[in-house]
Design a protein around this motif. Sequence first.
Motif, PDB file in Angstrom:
ATOM      1  N   VAL A 161       9.234   4.517   6.572  1.00 43.20           N
ATOM      2  CA  VAL A 161       8.159   3.987   5.787  1.00 43.20           C
ATOM      3  C   VAL A 161       6.883   3.250   6.719  1.00 43.20           C
ATOM      4  O   VAL A 161       7.363   2.846   7.768  1.00 43.20           O
ATOM      5  CB  VAL A 161       8.777   2.693   4.889  1.00 43.20           C
ATOM      6  CG1 VAL A 161       7.762   2.114   3.966  1.00 43.20           C
ATOM      7  CG2 VAL A 161      10.086   3.487   3.956  1.00 43.20           C
ATOM      8  N   THR A 162       6.120   3.491   6.324  1.00 43.66           N
ATOM      9  CA  THR A 162       4.935   2.785   6.979  1.00 43.66           C
ATOM     10  C   THR A 162       4.008   2.143   6.182  1.00 43.66           C
ATOM     11  O   THR A 162       4.009   2.284   4.861  1.00 43.66           O
ATOM     12  CB  THR A 162       3.972   3.692   7.905  1.00 43.66           C
ATOM     13  OG1 THR A 162       3.539   4.870   6.942  1.00 43.66           O
ATOM     14  CG2 THR A 162       4.740   4.383   8.848  1.00 43.66           C
ATOM     15  N   VAL A 163       3.019   1.251   6.520  1.00 49.02           N
ATOM     16  CA  VAL A 163       2.035   0.500   5.969  1.00 49.02           C
ATOM     17  C   VAL A 163       0.709   0.886   6.105  1.00 49.02           C
ATOM     18  O   VAL A 163       0.307   0.712   7.562  1.00 49.02           O
ATOM     19  CB  VAL A 163       2.500  -0.994   5.767  1.00 49.02           C
ATOM     20  CG1 VAL A 163       1.206  -1.679   5.287  1.00 49.02           C
ATOM     21  CG2 VAL A 163       3.563  -1.640   5.176  1.00 49.02           C
ATOM     22  N   GLU A 164      -0.043   1.317   5.356  1.00 50.24           N
ATOM     23  CA  GLU A 164      -1.367   1.580   5.676  1.00 50.24           C
ATOM     24  C   GLU A 164      -2.275   0.356   5.286  1.00 50.24           C
ATOM     25  O   GLU A 164      -2.339   0.187   3.977  1.00 50.24           O
ATOM     26  CB  GLU A 164      -1.911   3.061   4.963  1.00 50.24           C
ATOM     27  CG  GLU A 164      -3.324   3.461   5.265  1.00 50.24           C
ATOM     28  CD  GLU A 164      -3.841   4.799   4.269  1.00 50.24           C
ATOM     29  OE1 GLU A 164      -4.810   4.827   4.363  1.00 50.24           O
ATOM     30  OE2 GLU A 164      -2.548   5.327   3.919  1.00 50.24           O
ATOM     31  N   PRO A 171      -1.410  -8.403   9.504  1.00 47.06           N
ATOM     32  CA  PRO A 171      -0.025  -7.417   9.429  1.00 47.06           C
ATOM     33  C   PRO A 171       0.905  -7.859   8.221  1.00 47.06           C
ATOM     34  O   PRO A 171       1.066  -9.145   7.850  1.00 47.06           O
ATOM     35  CB  PRO A 171       0.477  -7.870  10.874  1.00 47.06           C
ATOM     36  CG  PRO A 171      -0.740  -8.326  11.649  1.00 47.06           C
ATOM     37  CD  PRO A 171      -1.442  -9.149  10.618  1.00 47.06           C
ATOM     38  N   VAL A 172       1.652  -7.029   7.917  1.00 47.65           N
ATOM     39  CA  VAL A 172       2.648  -7.079   6.906  1.00 47.65           C
ATOM     40  C   VAL A 172       3.858  -7.801   7.297  1.00 47.65           C
ATOM     41  O   VAL A 172       4.267  -7.436   8.535  1.00 47.65           O
ATOM     42  CB  VAL A 172       2.909  -5.924   6.206  1.00 47.65           C
ATOM     43  CG1 VAL A 172       4.278  -5.775   5.497  1.00 47.65           C
ATOM     44  CG2 VAL A 172       1.839  -5.430   5.300  1.00 47.65           C
ATOM     45  N   SER A 194      13.460  -2.486  10.353  1.00 50.51           N
ATOM     46  CA  SER A 194      12.087  -2.382  11.400  1.00 50.51           C
ATOM     47  C   SER A 194      12.343  -1.357  12.523  1.00 50.51           C
ATOM     48  O   SER A 194      13.211  -1.703  13.298  1.00 50.51           O
ATOM     49  CB  SER A 194      11.813  -3.865  11.838  1.00 50.51           C
ATOM     50  OG  SER A 194      10.403  -3.692  12.513  1.00 50.51           O
ATOM     51  N   VAL A 195      11.480  -0.462  12.630  1.00 52.55           N
ATOM     52  CA  VAL A 195      11.617   0.569  13.607  1.00 52.55           C
ATOM     53  C   VAL A 195      10.056   0.752  14.273  1.00 52.55           C
ATOM     54  O   VAL A 195       9.530   1.152  13.603  1.00 52.55           O
ATOM     55  CB  VAL A 195      12.287   1.850  13.166  1.00 52.55           C
ATOM     56  CG1 VAL A 195      12.285   2.760  14.444  1.00 52.55           C
ATOM     57  CG2 VAL A 195      13.709   1.540  12.704  1.00 52.55           C
ATOM     58  N   GLY A 196       9.888   0.274  15.569  1.00 54.23           N
ATOM     59  CA  GLY A 196       8.728   0.658  16.200  1.00 54.23           C
ATOM     60  C   GLY A 196       7.527  -0.028  15.176  1.00 54.23           C
ATOM     61  O   GLY A 196       7.494  -1.288  15.152  1.00 54.23           O
ATOM     62  N   HIS A 197       6.537   0.945  14.845  1.00 52.11           N
ATOM     63  CA  HIS A 197       5.420   0.351  13.996  1.00 52.11           C
ATOM     64  C   HIS A 197       5.657   0.518  12.578  1.00 52.11           C
ATOM     65  O   HIS A 197       4.696   0.454  11.791  1.00 52.11           O
ATOM     66  CB  HIS A 197       4.162   1.223  14.424  1.00 52.11           C
ATOM     67  CG  HIS A 197       3.750   1.136  15.955  1.00 52.11           C
ATOM     68  ND1 HIS A 197       3.402  -0.040  16.393  1.00 52.11           N
ATOM     69  CD2 HIS A 197       3.588   1.821  16.659  1.00 52.11           C
ATOM     70  CE1 HIS A 197       2.934   0.031  17.611  1.00 52.11           C
ATOM     71  NE2 HIS A 197       3.410   1.215  18.014  1.00 52.11           N
TER      72      HIS A 197
END
Length: 239
Positions: A161-164, A171-172, A194-197
Amino acid sequence: MPTSYEPGRWQVDSWNAAVIGPGLVSPDGSTAATRLGDTIQVDVPLQTDRAGHPGTTFLIDYLGTRTALYADGELVDETSRPGTGEFDVPPGATNLGLETTLARLPGTAHLSTTVDVAWTFQSRHVVDPEPRPLPLTVVRFAPFLDRHNRMPAGPAAFVPVTVEAQHGTPPVDDLVVEASPDDGDTWAEVPVTSVGHGWLARIRHDSAARFVSLRATATDEGGNRVEQTIIRAYELAAR
């Protein structure tokens, strides 16, 4: 959006891979949602594939579409188009809400049959000569699927999952992901790490389910928030 390719080089480009949902690059490559003075311009593609290609559907294939802007909880205006509109904000209004939805007619698509997004955010009068991006985010899912957009058989899966986010959005700092095995009739929150970005969501698969629907709520450090729902985000292969 046009893409340039250099001669003499191999380049792989994937199209129409799920999850197909909201993105923040408009079809012409411009910023999806901006404010200039007290005018808000919106062109958010609701059918962006996993690689970031914005897409669309013929209007005759929609069951229902809507885009609406709210100021301090009151409806400013709305359009019947998915993800697009131009709205004049009342002077002094800073607490804004933007909602958009599309629902496809049965039989026109078997994935992302309904996409709903609702943002609440802070925005002030823009005195700059150029439009300013609104502090909007969308949540993007990238499950490991086969070429038919099906998840291999198994009781559970880890979904990246990422946030655009649009330029300048904080930041979220809070993300909630939910999954549904029955087209949104019931929902269950799933563990998110949470993993990396980004994050990994661990989604359990109901043995009787054919599709998985996904819902996410993300809040950034400035209090701006997005709630989005994708019905039939991906298909489950037969066990």
